[in-house]
Design a protein around this motif. Structure first.
Motif, mmCIF file in Angstrom:
data_model
loop_
_atom_site.group_PDB
_atom_site.id
_atom_site.type_symbol
_atom_site.label_atom_id
_atom_site.label_comp_id
_atom_site.label_asym_id
_atom_site.label_seq_id
_atom_site.Cartn_x
_atom_site.Cartn_y
_atom_site.Cartn_z
ATOM 1 N N ILE A 184 0.845 -1.189 0.000
ATOM 2 C CA ILE A 184 0.000 0.000 0.000
ATOM 3 C C ILE A 184 0.881 1.239 0.000
ATOM 4 C CG2 ILE A 184 -1.739 1.319 1.268
ATOM 5 C CD1 ILE A 184 -2.751 -1.318 2.425
ATOM 6 N N PHE A 185 0.743 2.064 -1.028
ATOM 7 C CA PHE A 185 1.389 3.370 -1.059
ATOM 8 C C PHE A 185 0.445 4.345 -0.351
ATOM 9 C CE2 PHE A 185 4.214 1.337 -3.774
ATOM 10 C CZ PHE A 185 5.230 2.184 -4.226
ATOM 11 N N ARG A 186 0.662 4.519 0.941
ATOM 12 C CA ARG A 186 -0.188 5.445 1.697
ATOM 13 C C ARG A 186 0.318 6.867 1.482
ATOM 14 N NH1 ARG A 186 -1.385 3.877 7.678
ATOM 15 N NH2 ARG A 186 -2.892 2.553 6.580
ATOM 16 N N ILE A 187 -0.568 7.760 1.086
ATOM 17 C CA ILE A 187 -0.177 9.125 0.767
ATOM 18 C C ILE A 187 0.025 9.914 2.052
ATOM 19 C CG2 ILE A 187 -0.740 11.191 -0.550
ATOM 20 C CD1 ILE A 187 -0.338 8.500 -2.152
ATOM 21 N N VAL A 188 1.285 10.259 2.329
ATOM 22 C CA VAL A 188 1.654 11.054 3.499
ATOM 23 C C VAL A 188 2.680 12.076 3.024
ATOM 24 C CG1 VAL A 188 2.380 11.013 5.915
ATOM 25 C CG2 VAL A 188 1.417 8.941 4.878
ATOM 26 N N SER A 189 2.223 13.205 2.560
ATOM 27 C CA SER A 189 3.116 14.181 1.950
ATOM 28 C C SER A 189 3.955 14.929 2.976
ATOM 29 C CB SER A 189 2.307 15.188 1.116
ATOM 30 O OG SER A 189 1.654 14.530 0.053
ATOM 31 N N ASP A 190 3.463 15.076 4.196
ATOM 32 C CA ASP A 190 4.204 15.781 5.237
ATOM 33 C C ASP A 190 5.246 14.857 5.851
ATOM 34 O OD1 ASP A 190 4.311 16.423 8.426
ATOM 35 O OD2 ASP A 190 4.188 18.257 7.232
ATOM 36 N N THR A 191 6.515 15.281 5.822
ATOM 37 C CA THR A 191 7.596 14.398 6.289
ATOM 38 C C THR A 191 7.524 14.121 7.784
ATOM 39 O OG1 THR A 191 9.018 16.345 6.461
ATOM 40 C CG2 THR A 191 9.168 15.053 4.443
ATOM 41 N N ASN A 192 7.098 15.108 8.568
ATOM 42 C CA ASN A 192 6.958 14.865 10.008
ATOM 43 C C ASN A 192 5.890 13.814 10.272
ATOM 44 O OD1 ASN A 192 8.905 16.807 10.701
ATOM 45 N ND2 ASN A 192 7.391 18.455 10.620
ATOM 46 N N ALA A 193 4.830 13.850 9.492
ATOM 47 C CA ALA A 193 3.759 12.870 9.653
ATOM 48 C C ALA A 193 4.241 11.465 9.314
ATOM 49 C CB ALA A 193 2.557 13.252 8.785
ATOM 50 N N LYS A 194 5.135 11.348 8.333
ATOM 51 C CA LYS A 194 5.681 10.028 8.007
ATOM 52 C C LYS A 194 6.392 9.432 9.218
ATOM 53 C CE LYS A 194 6.357 10.686 3.043
ATOM 54 N NZ LYS A 194 7.341 10.935 1.956
ATOM 55 N N ALA A 195 7.215 10.240 9.875
ATOM 56 C CA ALA A 195 7.946 9.742 11.044
ATOM 57 C C ALA A 195 6.975 9.328 12.151
ATOM 58 C CB ALA A 195 8.915 10.809 11.542
ATOM 59 N N MET A 196 5.949 10.143 12.371
ATOM 60 C CA MET A 196 4.975 9.820 13.417
ATOM 61 C C MET A 196 4.230 8.534 13.094
ATOM 62 S SD MET A 196 3.424 13.627 14.172
ATOM 63 C CE MET A 196 2.157 12.945 15.241
ATOM 64 N N GLN A 197 3.849 8.353 11.815
ATOM 65 C CA GLN A 197 3.099 7.153 11.447
ATOM 66 C C GLN A 197 3.982 5.905 11.457
ATOM 67 O OE1 GLN A 197 0.416 7.427 8.107
ATOM 68 N NE2 GLN A 197 -0.113 9.556 8.557
ATOM 69 N N LEU A 198 5.280 6.068 11.258
ATOM 70 C CA LEU A 198 6.192 4.939 11.454
ATOM 71 C C LEU A 198 6.200 4.519 12.923
ATOM 72 C CD1 LEU A 198 9.195 5.977 9.183
ATOM 73 C CD2 LEU A 198 8.066 3.750 9.091
ATOM 74 N N GLN A 199 6.261 5.492 13.808
ATOM 75 C CA GLN A 199 6.331 5.195 15.238
ATOM 76 C C GLN A 199 5.041 4.566 15.759
ATOM 77 O OE1 GLN A 199 8.240 8.043 17.940
ATOM 78 N NE2 GLN A 199 8.897 9.227 16.163
ATOM 79 N N THR A 200 3.907 4.971 15.188
ATOM 80 C CA THR A 200 2.628 4.401 15.642
ATOM 81 C C THR A 200 2.317 3.071 14.971
ATOM 82 O OG1 THR A 200 1.398 5.646 13.967
ATOM 83 C CG2 THR A 200 1.682 6.684 16.130
ATOM 84 N N GLY A 201 3.158 2.654 14.011
ATOM 85 C CA GLY A 201 2.939 1.381 13.338
ATOM 86 C C GLY A 201 2.032 1.468 12.136
ATOM 87 N N GLU A 202 1.593 2.665 11.775
ATOM 88 C CA GLU A 202 0.729 2.814 10.603
ATOM 89 C C GLU A 202 1.495 2.624 9.299
ATOM 90 O OE1 GLU A 202 -2.211 6.240 11.101
ATOM 91 O OE2 GLU A 202 -0.746 6.607 12.703
ATOM 92 N N LEU A 203 2.799 2.892 9.336
ATOM 93 C CA LEU A 203 3.660 2.684 8.172
ATOM 94 C C LEU A 203 4.702 1.628 8.508
ATOM 95 C CD1 LEU A 203 4.406 6.369 7.016
ATOM 96 C CD2 LEU A 203 2.655 4.813 6.128
ATOM 97 N N ASP A 204 5.102 0.878 7.495
ATOM 98 C CA ASP A 204 6.159 -0.116 7.657
ATOM 99 C C ASP A 204 7.486 0.356 7.082
ATOM 100 O OD1 ASP A 204 4.339 -2.123 8.700
ATOM 101 O OD2 ASP A 204 3.566 -2.302 6.656
#
Length: 528
Positions: free
Chosen positions: A232-252
């Protein structure tokens, strides 16, 4: 107009905003598990959720740099982990030096994602579409020496060239498109590019605009199905949000800023990949603008007035290298070219030689006009914004009235004076030089024209002799440095964070523009 739209697409798709941290090679925290992604909770099998910037279309024939292209499509050839050419849809080929003809023998058990057979007609259709000037492909210069494409039979196709092209097999990595779905369609506007059908290891399952693009593995892939069931290519254009979603497990998996990666270096359950790229940044001057038609001779002085190391340290904290050449991370780089190392005294000397005078207000003037211009940067790329602001400040300190702007309504590409640009390729030296700096070529958005540069790029393209190419590319880089098209800043390395349960990511491969290339061996990846 199409050319302007394509440049906007290049700068927006996969744009990466980098920050501050130290760089290294692949590191891994102690074992541990993060939260399951939503996709893993909702679907059977293995699902990898990748933090992606948004896509407006998936059109590999017209555009570049789409990370998703390699999952959906195949070329006749491919690149391995060392960026060497290897077979893909073509299982073998021959080259006749007498007739300058490449003959490709295609795999015979390949089907499109819709079940239709892949044939040589698809190959001919794809490259003729790219070469057709009406379609406005920025990739067209790669194939301008193709005189004739002949379908010999369903699984054999030949390309007759008008001149040798040492990079030709590299350019055969171009994604092949289905003739039966695109014939007669507009190659810029067709709905196909929102519903792409390829031959690749993954196929499109769904596309939620601005939310996610979901791919499912192609069970009938001719080279064998991939290990991971869904990406799944989840659209997360904000770089800070990418880091947060990695930490919460939403991104792999995601590319993050060096500033954001510090949170993961001691965090259990993650691996960090600090990847070398061939991706550089700098100022692109618009030579179609009257200002540079009058003042292009001042660019060497501007180059000396830029402290590249300060930009590298402040914006990237060393995650890259100071740049002086478009081939700096290529085997044909010529290190003895002028580097334009920071030298404000030299800058002032050149300004005086050009007839400029520094007046009481502290600014340089020529012919009664204050020397100054505006550097534009795209609103969604903080790195380019930071670079523009620092460069403008440095040039102000030299006495040049330079401003950095982030146009609220987007950059006027045809009317601007200059902007922060990014280019670079880890493949053959012809790639991202011939079409970027050659007069009138498809990706020469600056309008740069230099007869010597054209001569040397053509000569280097037309010989496969390594020493002859080395000498010719040295001449090219010398000519480019003497009459610069860009003010080079630095090479930008890419930092990826992945969960520990992903195996197979290659940490040594040199990536391309915007860090594209991480998925080159995705079929071999596994997830526990």
């Amino acid at each position: 107009m199409r050319k302007i739209k394509r440049l906007i697409s290049i700068l927006l798709i996969c744009a990466v905003s980098l920050g501050l941290a130290a760089c290294g090679k692949e590191t891994s925290a102690s074992a541990g598990e993060g939260s399951l992604s939503a996709a893993e909770e909702e679907t059977e099998g293995t699902t990898l959720v990748y933090g992606s910037n948004d896509y407006t279309r998936i059109n590999p024939a017209m555009d570049e740099h789409g990370e998703i292209n390699a999952l959906l499509f195949d070329g006749l050839t491919d690149h391995d982990g060392d960026n060497r050419v290897v077979p893909r849809l073509a299982k073998s080929w021959e080259y006749d030096e007498t007739t300058l003809t490449y003959t490709f023998h295609l795999e015979e058990n390949v089907t499109w994602h819709d079940g239709a057979p892949f044939t040589a007609e698809d190959v001919k259709f794809t490259f003729e579409a790219i070469m057709n000037p009406e379609n406005g492909s920025e990739n067209a210069p790669n194939y301008e020496d193709v005189e004739e494409i002949t379908v010999i039979d369903e699984h054999t196709v030949s390309f007759r060239l008008s001149a040798p092209n040492a990079a030709f097999l590299d350019y055969m990595t171009m994604s092949i498109l289905p003739k039966h779905l695109l014939e007669g369609q507009d190659m810029q506007e067709s709905d196909f590019f929102r519903n792409p059908v390829g031959t690749g290891p993954y196929k499109l399952e769904s596309w939620e605009a601005g939310q996610a693009i979901t791919l499912v593995k192609n069970e009938d892939y001719f080279a064998g199905p991939a290990n991971i069931d869904r990406i799944i290519f989840r659209i997360v254009s904000d770089t800070n949000a990418k880091a947060m979603q990695l930490q919460t497990g939403e991104l792999d998996l995601a590319q993050v800023t060096p500033r954001d990666v510090t949170a993961f270096r001691e965090l259990a359950g993650y691996r960090i990949y600090d990847m070398t790229t061939a991706d550089y940044r700098g100022i692109m001057y618009n030579f179609q603008n009257e200002y540079w038609q009058k003042n292009a001779d001042l660019i060497p002085a501007i180059n000396y007035a830029i402290d590249r190391q300060a930009i590298l340290d402040t914006v990237l904290l060393g995650c890259g290298d100071v740049a002086y050449s478009p081939l700096q991370r290529n085997i044909y780089n010529y290190d003895d070219v002028e580097h334009y190392d920071y030298n404000p005294e030299k800058a002032e000397e050149l300004l005086k030689e050009a007839g400029c005078e520094k007046q009481e207000d502290g600014y340089w003037y020529r012919n009664g006009e204050r020397i100054g211009f505006t550097i534009n940067a795209s609103a969604d790329d903080q790195v380019r914004i930071d670079m523009a602001q620092i460069a403008a400040q440095q040039l102000q300190e030299t006495g040049l009235d330079v401003k950095a702007e982030v146009p609220a309504e987007g950059i006027d590409w045809s009317g601007q004076e200059c902007c922060i640009i990014g280019w670079g390729s880890p493949f053959d030296a012809d790639d991202h030089t011939y079409k970027v700096f050659g007069t009138g070529k498809g990706a020469n958005y600056s309008g740069y024209s230099n007869a010597l540069v054209d001569q040397y790029l053509t000569a280097a393209r037309q010989t496969e002799d390594e020493e002859a190419r080395r000498e010719t590319y040295a001449k090219f880089q010398t000519a480019l440095a003497e009459n610069p098209a860009f003010t080079f800043f630095c090479y930008v390395d890419a930092v990826y964070v992945a969960k520990n349960n992903i195996e197979g990511i290659s940490s040594e491969t040199v990536l391309g523009h915007h860090g594209v290339g991480i998925f080159w061996n995705v079929c071999d990846w596994t997830m526990e």
